[in-house]
Structures are given as C-alpha cells and as structure tokens.
Design an enzyme around this catalytic site. Structure first.
Site, PDB file in Angstrom:
ATOM      1  N   LYS A 176     -13.478  -5.057   2.666  1.00  0.00           N
ATOM      2  CA  LYS A 176     -14.474  -4.007   2.402  1.00  0.00           C
ATOM      3  C   LYS A 176     -15.919  -4.474   2.593  1.00  0.00           C
ATOM      4  O   LYS A 176     -16.761  -3.690   3.029  1.00  0.00           O
ATOM      5  CB  LYS A 176     -14.295  -3.447   0.991  1.00  0.00           C
ATOM      6  CG  LYS A 176     -13.019  -2.631   0.808  1.00  0.00           C
ATOM      7  CD  LYS A 176     -12.996  -2.018  -0.586  1.00  0.00           C
ATOM      8  CE  LYS A 176     -11.753  -1.207  -0.836  1.00  0.00           C
ATOM      9  NZ  LYS A 176     -11.794  -0.519  -2.140  1.00  0.00           N
TER      10      LYS A 176
ATOM     11  N   GLY B  28      -5.508   5.407 -12.701  1.00  0.00           N
ATOM     12  CA  GLY B  28      -6.301   5.456 -11.467  1.00  0.00           C
ATOM     13  C   GLY B  28      -5.629   6.112 -10.276  1.00  0.00           C
ATOM     14  O   GLY B  28      -6.203   6.132  -9.180  1.00  0.00           O
TER      15      GLY B  28
ATOM     16  N   ASN C  22     -14.878   1.353   2.814  1.00  0.00           N
ATOM     17  CA  ASN C  22     -13.416   1.496   2.697  1.00  0.00           C
ATOM     18  C   ASN C  22     -12.852   2.463   3.744  1.00  0.00           C
ATOM     19  O   ASN C  22     -11.648   2.660   3.803  1.00  0.00           O
ATOM     20  CB  ASN C  22     -12.997   1.931   1.290  1.00  0.00           C
ATOM     21  CG  ASN C  22     -13.147   3.418   1.072  1.00  0.00           C
ATOM     22  OD1 ASN C  22     -14.037   4.040   1.641  1.00  0.00           O
ATOM     23  ND2 ASN C  22     -12.293   3.993   0.262  1.00  0.00           N
TER      24      ASN C  22
ATOM     25  N   ASP D 168     -14.600   5.631  -2.200  1.00  0.00           N
ATOM     26  CA  ASP D 168     -14.159   5.301  -3.561  1.00  0.00           C
ATOM     27  C   ASP D 168     -15.015   6.018  -4.618  1.00  0.00           C
ATOM     28  O   ASP D 168     -14.502   6.477  -5.638  1.00  0.00           O
ATOM     29  CB  ASP D 168     -14.225   3.790  -3.806  1.00  0.00           C
ATOM     30  CG  ASP D 168     -13.057   3.040  -3.181  1.00  0.00           C
ATOM     31  OD1 ASP D 168     -11.976   3.653  -3.013  1.00  0.00           O
ATOM     32  OD2 ASP D 168     -13.217   1.846  -2.864  1.00  0.00           O
TER      33      ASP D 168
ATOM     34  N   SER E 117       0.818  -1.219   0.000  1.00  0.00           N
ATOM     35  CA  SER E 117       0.000   0.000   0.000  1.00  0.00           C
ATOM     36  C   SER E 117       0.853   1.271   0.000  1.00  0.00           C
ATOM     37  O   SER E 117       1.854   1.373   0.722  1.00  0.00           O
ATOM     38  CB  SER E 117      -0.914   0.012   1.225  1.00  0.00           C
ATOM     39  OG  SER E 117      -1.601   1.252   1.276  1.00  0.00           O
TER      40      SER E 117
ATOM     41  N   THR F 145     -17.764 -12.249 -17.137  1.00  0.00           N
ATOM     42  CA  THR F 145     -18.862 -13.086 -16.651  1.00  0.00           C
ATOM     43  C   THR F 145     -20.143 -12.269 -16.748  1.00  0.00           C
ATOM     44  O   THR F 145     -20.408 -11.381 -15.928  1.00  0.00           O
ATOM     45  CB  THR F 145     -18.601 -13.504 -15.179  1.00  0.00           C
ATOM     46  OG1 THR F 145     -17.277 -14.037 -15.079  1.00  0.00           O
ATOM     47  CG2 THR F 145     -19.614 -14.523 -14.710  1.00  0.00           C
TER      48      THR F 145
ATOM     49  N   GLY G 276     -15.762  -5.345  -7.431  1.00  0.00           N
ATOM     50  CA  GLY G 276     -15.976  -4.429  -6.316  1.00  0.00           C
ATOM     51  C   GLY G 276     -15.821  -2.971  -6.709  1.00  0.00           C
ATOM     52  O   GLY G 276     -16.661  -2.127  -6.353  1.00  0.00           O
ATOM     53  N   ALA G 277     -14.768  -2.637  -7.440  1.00  0.00           N
ATOM     54  CA  ALA G 277     -14.542  -1.247  -7.817  1.00  0.00           C
ATOM     55  C   ALA G 277     -15.655  -0.754  -8.747  1.00  0.00           C
ATOM     56  O   ALA G 277     -16.070   0.413  -8.681  1.00  0.00           O
ATOM     57  CB  ALA G 277     -13.181  -1.096  -8.501  1.00  0.00           C
TER      58      ALA G 277
HETATM   59  P1  NAP Z   1     -12.486  -7.533  -8.415  1.00  0.00           P
HETATM   60  O1  NAP Z   1     -13.652  -7.279  -7.534  1.00  0.00           O
HETATM   61  O2  NAP Z   1     -11.686  -8.778  -8.236  1.00  0.00           O
HETATM   62  O3  NAP Z   1     -13.036  -7.502  -9.940  1.00  0.00           O
HETATM   63  C1  NAP Z   1     -12.189  -7.887 -10.997  1.00  0.00           C
HETATM   64  C2  NAP Z   1     -12.824  -7.564 -12.325  1.00  0.00           C
HETATM   65  O4  NAP Z   1     -11.873  -7.894 -13.363  1.00  0.00           O
HETATM   66  C3  NAP Z   1     -14.086  -8.397 -12.637  1.00  0.00           C
HETATM   67  O5  NAP Z   1     -14.965  -7.646 -13.425  1.00  0.00           O
HETATM   68  C4  NAP Z   1     -13.499  -9.557 -13.420  1.00  0.00           C
HETATM   69  O6  NAP Z   1     -14.411 -10.204 -14.278  1.00  0.00           O
HETATM   70  C5  NAP Z   1     -12.472  -8.841 -14.254  1.00  0.00           C
HETATM   71  N1  NAP Z   1     -11.474  -9.764 -14.774  1.00  0.00           N
HETATM   72  C6  NAP Z   1     -10.570 -10.470 -14.062  1.00  0.00           C
HETATM   73  N2  NAP Z   1      -9.800 -11.212 -14.904  1.00  0.00           N
HETATM   74  C7  NAP Z   1     -10.265 -10.964 -16.158  1.00  0.00           C
HETATM   75  C8  NAP Z   1      -9.888 -11.426 -17.440  1.00  0.00           C
HETATM   76  N3  NAP Z   1      -8.865 -12.269 -17.611  1.00  0.00           N
HETATM   77  N4  NAP Z   1     -10.553 -10.951 -18.523  1.00  0.00           N
HETATM   78  C9  NAP Z   1     -11.568 -10.060 -18.374  1.00  0.00           C
HETATM   79  N5  NAP Z   1     -11.976  -9.593 -17.167  1.00  0.00           N
HETATM   80  C10 NAP Z   1     -11.327 -10.046 -16.080  1.00  0.00           C
HETATM   81  O7  NAP Z   1     -11.428  -6.346  -8.353  1.00  0.00           O
HETATM   82  P2  NAP Z   1     -11.708  -4.815  -7.926  1.00  0.00           P
HETATM   83  O8  NAP Z   1     -11.477  -4.659  -6.481  1.00  0.00           O
HETATM   84  O9  NAP Z   1     -12.991  -4.396  -8.535  1.00  0.00           O
HETATM   85  O10 NAP Z   1     -10.477  -4.055  -8.650  1.00  0.00           O
HETATM   86  C11 NAP Z   1     -10.466  -3.922 -10.065  1.00  0.00           C
HETATM   87  C12 NAP Z   1      -9.309  -3.007 -10.481  1.00  0.00           C
HETATM   88  O11 NAP Z   1      -9.554  -1.692 -10.013  1.00  0.00           O
HETATM   89  C13 NAP Z   1      -7.945  -3.426  -9.919  1.00  0.00           C
HETATM   90  O12 NAP Z   1      -6.982  -3.220 -10.923  1.00  0.00           O
HETATM   91  C14 NAP Z   1      -7.735  -2.451  -8.768  1.00  0.00           C
HETATM   92  O13 NAP Z   1      -6.375  -2.209  -8.509  1.00  0.00           O
HETATM   93  C15 NAP Z   1      -8.402  -1.205  -9.342  1.00  0.00           C
HETATM   94  N6  NAP Z   1      -8.854  -0.278  -8.302  1.00  0.00           N
HETATM   95  C16 NAP Z   1      -8.320   0.977  -8.320  1.00  0.00           C
HETATM   96  C17 NAP Z   1      -8.723   1.899  -7.379  1.00  0.00           C
HETATM   97  C18 NAP Z   1      -8.143   3.281  -7.416  1.00  0.00           C
HETATM   98  O14 NAP Z   1      -8.302   4.029  -6.443  1.00  0.00           O
HETATM   99  N7  NAP Z   1      -7.504   3.662  -8.492  1.00  0.00           N
HETATM  100  C19 NAP Z   1      -9.690   1.559  -6.403  1.00  0.00           C
HETATM  101  C20 NAP Z   1     -10.220   0.266  -6.425  1.00  0.00           C
HETATM  102  C21 NAP Z   1      -9.788  -0.648  -7.383  1.00  0.00           C
HETATM  103  P3  NAP Z   1     -15.230 -11.532 -13.786  1.00  0.00           P
HETATM  104  O15 NAP Z   1     -16.414 -11.011 -13.027  1.00  0.00           O
HETATM  105  O16 NAP Z   1     -15.587 -12.218 -15.047  1.00  0.00           O
HETATM  106  O17 NAP Z   1     -14.292 -12.332 -12.916  1.00  0.00           O
END
Ligand code: NAP
Length: 295
Positions: free
Chosen positions: A80, A259, A101, A115, A29, A164, A142-143
């Site tokens: 979260k 981001g 968060n 967020d 982090s 999915t 989640g995001a």
């Molecule tokens: P998460 O809940 O695990 O969701 C992951 C997402 O990615 C799902 O939609 C998943 O699809 C998709 N995915 C995973 N592998 C894939 C693949 N091979 N092909 C296509 N889609 C795929 O993760 P999250 O917490 O939402 O985080 C998502 C991203 O946002 C991360 O990179 C995280 O670092 C970033 N983020 C940034 C901030 C910021 O402040 N900048 C804040 C939060 C998150 P399925 O549903 O099909 O598995």
C-alpha cells in the site's frame, strides 16, 4: 483460508475485463469471491484475479497490468505504501492517508484509497453519526491512518492511544497537517491513560491487530480497566467474528461491530471506480460470509 466454498462459475470471453489484487501473500484474501460474486450477480463479463506479487516485483506488476489492459487492481499488505511512488497521480485521500489500496488504470494510473470511505460507510450503517463526536482509537498503524482521516474529515475529534506512544504522536501530527482544524490528541495504550480517556469517548475503534485470529485470546483493552458502559465499539478485525474486545463491549451493554462490513464497503467503492456500476453490496457480504465459512 484453504477452502473458500464452491467456486463462482466464470466463463471468460474475448471481451472480458480483468481486475485483481496485488498482495504478498494473497491466498488468504476473500476479495476474489466477493468481487466475482458481484460480477456474476450483475451478469457482467468481468473477472477478479489474485496476484501474488513479491515486493521487489511491484514496479513490474504495475507496468504489467497496464500493458495487459486491466481496468484496475486492489493492493493489500505489503504494497500500500510502495504504490504511492509508482502511480501517475494520487487522489486527495490516498495522498493524505499515505497509502494506496486501489489502482484505476486509464490514460493515467491513479492511486486511490477506499479504506477511509469503506470505514465511514460501515460506521454510518451502524447508526453512528461521527459529526462533533469524540472517538477513542486504539492503534496507530496503517489502518489507523485511514480511519483517523475518515473520522476527522467527517468532523469528529480523536484520541489515539497506541502501544508505541511515539507512533500515536506521529500519526496525530500527520493528521493535523492533512485535515485543517483537526482536533487530535495522542497517548500510550496503558491502563492509567486509557482509564482517563475512556469515559470521554462516544465511540471506541480498535485498529490494532490484537485479538485477530489465530491469536484470538488477545485483547487490546488492558485487564482491570472497565469498558465504558454502552459506548459503541467498531473493531476492524473480522476473524474471529466476535473478538474478546467486542464481547467486553457487549457485556457493558454496547453495540459492537466487526470489520467485515468495512472490508465489503472498501471493495464496493473500488468496484464503483472500475466499472461505474453500483455494486450489489448484500451479495458481496454474503459471498464473504460464505468464504469465511459463516453461512
Ligand atoms: P499495522 O500497520 O501492522 O498496525 C498494527 C497496530 O497494532 C499498531 O498500532 C501496533 O502497535 C498494534 N499492535 C500490534 N501488536 C500489539 C500488541 N501486542 N499490543 C498492543 N498493540 C499492538 O496493521 P494494520 O494494517 O493497521 O491492520 C490493523 C488491523 O486492522 C488488522 O487486524 C487488520 O486485519 C485490520 N484491518 C481491517 C480492515 C477491514 O477492512 N476490516 C482494513 C485494514 C486493516 P505498535 O505501533 O506499538 O506496534
């Protein structure tokens, strides 16, 4: 990240206030250097501490920070959702998004979600006004819940495409339930569906993990589908600083943003809640860039 640059000099006193981060793991982090740089710049006797909290210890950790008199904590993966049932009250945003968060510890323990506000501030900083605009969002994790909620409450319409499809449909349904009058459709993130929706978008937002370091060769935009020329992109990923999708968007003449500013603004929002003080956002961004080895 093992080396986050020179440590901020912190001298604690008997009056020092503590805040921190619950995560598992937390070593990666950049929130500690970001918040501690802000406290230091403002001459505040505060300190932000990372806490590696195993999931089974989360209830004890919440009781512990209350007992120790912390002003609040942030929470990251995997805590979260679990925090929803461990607080006395939830804000409208946290309840609607289904994730906490930030905890604000006072007479009650209140669960916030910064967020959504962080994303919206970062998006508006790019010059994009979401009111009455159509957004194509890739991903339904989640995001995506926070981003979708932020966009819909700001008056945008939304198409959610996800690997999915059922998850995209479920998120669209949830968002329609929590945002009155929301216009949201959902589909599968596959070439034919994406081609059909891409040209209708005023903005593309990537909320998938695809393209994030160390798998930065990945791109959620399928090969063979042209990126819609000039349509701005907001990619939630900030490592690497330019994802392959961002490069694709820029090649089409579009503005592309990573981001990092969202991360800074969600932190700034938590800082305001805990301290009641306006945070030095530029200093927080510089501290993040430094921690990431980009300055
Ligand atoms: P998460 O809940 O695990 O969701 C992951 C997402 O990615 C799902 O939609 C998943 O699809 C998709 N995915 C995973 N592998 C894939 C693949 N091979 N092909 C296509 N889609 C795929 O993760 P999250 O917490 O939402 O985080 C998502 C991203 O946002 C991360 O990179 C995280 O670092 C970033 N983020 C940034 C901030 C910021 O402040 N900048 C804040 C939060 C998150 P399925 O549903 O099909 O598995």
């Amino acid at each position: 990240m093992s080396d986050q640059g020179p440590r901020t000099a912190i001298s604690l006193t008997g009056h020092s206030r503590l805040v921190g981060l619950f995560g598992w793991p937390v070593e990666h982090s950049i929130s500690p250097p970001m918040h501690n740089a802000a406290f230091s710049a403002l001459g505040m006797d505060w300190c932000y501490v990372p806490f590696a909290v195993p999931p089974e210890c989360l209830p004890d950790a919440v009781r512990g920070v209350r007992a120790l008199g912390l002003a609040g904590v942030n929470a990251t993966v995997p805590h979260k959702q679990a925090l929803l049932s461990l607080v006395d009250a939830l804000t409208t945003e946290a309840q609607a998004i289904g994730a906490v968060n930030t905890l604000l510890l006072g007479e009650q323990t209140v669960g916030h979600n910064t967020d959504a506000a962080g994303f919206m501030r970062a998006l508006r900083e790019t010059g994009f006004a979401p009111e009455s605009r159509h957004v194509l969002m890739l991903g339904a994790g989640g995001a995506a819940r926070a981003v979708g909620y932020a966009l819909l409450t700001a008056g945008a319409t939304l198409t959610i495409l996800n690997r999915t499809e059922e998850r995209a449909a479920a998120l669209a349904q949830d968002l329609k339930t929590v945002v009155a009058g929301a216009i949201v459709e959902a589909g599968s993130l596959e070439p034919g569906v994406l081609s059909a929706h891409a040209h209708q978008a005023d903005l593309v937002v990537n909320t998938t993990v695809v393209g994030m370091s160390p798998h930065s060769a990945g791109c959620p935009w399928p090969v063979g589908v042209p990126y819609p020329a000039g349509v701005p992109l907001f990619d939630l990923i900030y490592t690497p600083p330019e994802t392959r999708l961002m490069a694709l968007a820029r090649q089409s003449g579009a503005h592309a943003t990573n981001g990092l500013t969202m991360l800074v603004h969600q932190g700034a929002e938590a800082f305001r809640l805990w301290t009641g003080v306006e945070p030095p956002v530029d200093i927080m961004l510089q501290a993040c860039l430094h921690a990431l080895g980009r300055s």
